[in-house]
Scaffold this motif. Structure first.
Motif, mmCIF file in Angstrom:
data_model
loop_
_atom_site.group_PDB
_atom_site.id
_atom_site.type_symbol
_atom_site.label_atom_id
_atom_site.label_comp_id
_atom_site.label_asym_id
_atom_site.label_seq_id
_atom_site.Cartn_x
_atom_site.Cartn_y
_atom_site.Cartn_z
ATOM 1 N N GLU A 13 1.562 160.824 26.825
ATOM 2 C CA GLU A 13 1.925 159.881 25.768
ATOM 3 C C GLU A 13 1.205 158.563 26.054
ATOM 4 O O GLU A 13 1.096 158.148 27.205
ATOM 5 N N VAL A 14 0.721 157.922 25.008
ATOM 6 C CA VAL A 14 0.111 156.600 25.140
ATOM 7 C C VAL A 14 1.044 155.616 24.433
ATOM 8 O O VAL A 14 1.414 155.836 23.274
ATOM 9 N N ALA A 15 1.435 154.570 25.147
ATOM 10 C CA ALA A 15 2.396 153.621 24.588
ATOM 11 C C ALA A 15 1.896 152.196 24.788
ATOM 12 O O ALA A 15 1.043 151.937 25.642
ATOM 13 N N VAL A 16 2.448 151.288 23.987
ATOM 14 C CA VAL A 16 2.124 149.865 24.102
ATOM 15 C C VAL A 16 3.424 149.109 24.353
ATOM 16 O O VAL A 16 4.439 149.372 23.688
ATOM 17 N N GLY A 17 3.375 148.187 25.313
ATOM 18 C CA GLY A 17 4.553 147.362 25.604
ATOM 19 C C GLY A 17 4.639 147.087 27.084
ATOM 20 O O GLY A 17 3.653 147.206 27.803
ATOM 21 N N SER A 18 5.848 146.707 27.519
ATOM 22 C CA SER A 18 6.044 146.464 28.948
ATOM 23 C C SER A 18 6.627 147.706 29.602
ATOM 24 O O SER A 18 7.620 148.268 29.140
ATOM 25 N N ILE A 19 6.018 148.104 30.708
ATOM 26 C CA ILE A 19 6.452 149.307 31.420
ATOM 27 C C ILE A 19 7.880 149.153 31.950
ATOM 28 O O ILE A 19 8.546 150.137 32.222
ATOM 29 N N THR A 20 8.350 147.911 32.057
ATOM 30 C CA THR A 20 9.728 147.693 32.542
ATOM 31 C C THR A 20 10.754 148.229 31.549
ATOM 32 O O THR A 20 11.927 148.370 31.898
ATOM 33 N N GLU A 21 10.334 148.534 30.329
ATOM 34 C CA GLU A 21 11.260 149.088 29.325
ATOM 35 C C GLU A 21 11.296 150.614 29.353
ATOM 36 O O GLU A 21 12.078 151.221 28.613
ATOM 37 N N PHE A 22 10.453 151.214 30.173
ATOM 38 C CA PHE A 22 10.382 152.685 30.193
ATOM 39 C C PHE A 22 11.688 153.282 30.683
ATOM 40 O O PHE A 22 12.233 152.867 31.704
ATOM 41 N N ARG A 23 12.163 154.293 29.967
ATOM 42 C CA ARG A 23 13.341 155.045 30.400
ATOM 43 C C ARG A 23 12.903 156.454 30.735
ATOM 44 O O ARG A 23 12.358 157.154 29.888
ATOM 45 N N GLY A 24 13.100 156.847 31.961
ATOM 46 C CA GLY A 24 12.658 158.164 32.397
ATOM 47 C C GLY A 24 12.913 158.242 33.886
ATOM 48 O O GLY A 24 13.755 157.521 34.418
ATOM 49 N N ASP A 25 12.169 159.085 34.572
ATOM 50 C CA ASP A 25 12.443 159.282 35.993
ATOM 51 C C ASP A 25 11.766 158.252 36.894
ATOM 52 O O ASP A 25 12.330 157.864 37.908
ATOM 53 N N ALA A 26 10.546 157.828 36.543
ATOM 54 C CA ALA A 26 9.863 156.891 37.450
ATOM 55 C C ALA A 26 8.832 156.057 36.718
ATOM 56 O O ALA A 26 8.236 156.504 35.733
ATOM 57 N N VAL A 27 8.633 154.850 37.225
ATOM 58 C CA VAL A 27 7.482 154.055 36.807
ATOM 59 C C VAL A 27 6.573 153.879 38.012
ATOM 60 O O VAL A 27 7.035 153.813 39.155
ATOM 61 N N VAL A 28 5.285 153.810 37.739
ATOM 62 C CA VAL A 28 4.302 153.513 38.775
ATOM 63 C C VAL A 28 4.041 152.014 38.735
ATOM 64 O O VAL A 28 3.910 151.416 37.666
ATOM 65 N N ASN A 29 3.994 151.421 39.918
ATOM 66 C CA ASN A 29 3.666 150.000 40.037
ATOM 67 C C ASN A 29 2.232 149.859 40.536
ATOM 68 O O ASN A 29 1.873 150.444 41.558
ATOM 69 N N ALA A 30 1.420 149.077 39.812
ATOM 70 C CA ALA A 30 0.080 148.719 40.297
ATOM 71 C C ALA A 30 0.270 147.614 41.328
ATOM 72 O O ALA A 30 0.160 146.434 41.031
ATOM 73 N N ALA A 31 0.619 148.050 42.538
ATOM 74 C CA ALA A 31 0.957 147.117 43.612
ATOM 75 C C ALA A 31 -0.316 146.695 44.347
ATOM 76 O O ALA A 31 -1.431 146.987 43.898
ATOM 77 N N ASN A 32 -0.141 146.021 45.453
ATOM 78 C CA ASN A 32 -1.260 145.749 46.353
ATOM 79 C C ASN A 32 -0.856 146.272 47.721
ATOM 80 O O ASN A 32 0.301 146.650 47.928
ATOM 81 N N SER A 33 -1.799 146.288 48.653
ATOM 82 C CA SER A 33 -1.510 146.896 49.955
ATOM 83 C C SER A 33 -0.353 146.217 50.673
ATOM 84 O O SER A 33 0.355 146.845 51.451
#
Ligand code: ADP
Length: 180
Positions: A13-33
């Motif tokens: 699925e391709v979506a537009v918005g803030s990933i913090t609104e995602f409802r599901g099992d997991a979100v991936v964070n583009a973190a740093n080391s």
């Protein structure tokens, strides 16, 4: 967050918005080391998840990830106040012109994150466009890598059942759909 396209027989699925609104099992964070928070999507996820997330990241740095999370790898934490079961942190490559293995490292972020999701039994996972913000990865090339990595990982029919790519702007989603 709203859906703008559905690909791969409904599994992407391709979506537009803030990933913090995602409802599901997991979100991936583009973190740093360093794993201790940052700007962009990392800052938004920490702000929404609350202080328990930072505390768990600090415990990782004090123990198993003393040297930080290597670029291209992924690690799972709890979700704090986010409406998901877990957060998969991955450290994307900083764009340095393309000659420093950036493409393989970015592909690894997707496959390692998806492996971590599979290992936890997650059915639905959302990704941001890793490395395309502060880390400067060209969006067209990042789109191709994201699409190919996800398609390849899902080809065996195993979990996750559905992956959502969340773009922060309509134009970023359009670039993805044109470039993949
Ligand atoms: P990186 O350091 O990996 O480049 P950034 O957070 O700077 O990470 O950017 C990665 C992508 O995430 C960019 O395309 C940026 O527009 C997007 N982004 C920023 N905030 C959010 C958010 N709340 N939800 C989804 N995507 C976001």
């Amino acid at each position: 967050m709203r859906t703008v396209a559905v690909l791969l027989d409904g599994r992407l699925e391709v979506a537009v918005g803030s990933i913090t609104e995602f409802r599901g099992d997991a979100v991936v964070n583009a973190a740093n080391s360093g794993l201790l928070g940052g700007g962009g999507v990392d800052g938004a996820i920490h702000a929404a998840a609350g202080p328990e997330l930072l505390a768990e990241c600090r415990r990782l740095r004090d123990g198993p990830l003393r040297e930080g999370l290597p670029t291209g790898r992924a690690v799972v934490t709890g979700a704090g106040l986010l409406p998901v079961r877990g957060i998969i942190h991955t450290a994307g490559p900083v764009w340095a012109g393309g000659g420093r293995g950036e493409a393989a490292l970015l592909a690894s972020c997707y496959s390692e994150s998806l492996s971590a999701a599979r290992g936890r039994g997650y059915r639905t996972v959302a990704f941001p466009a890793v490395s395309t913000g502060i880390y400067g990865y060209p969006k067209e090339e990042a789109a191709r890598i994201a699409f190919e990595s996800i398609e390849r990982f899902l080809a065996d029919g195993g979990l996750p059942e559905r992956v959502t790519l969340v773009f922060f702007s309509e134009s970023d989603a359009s670039v993805f759909l044109r470039s993949r």
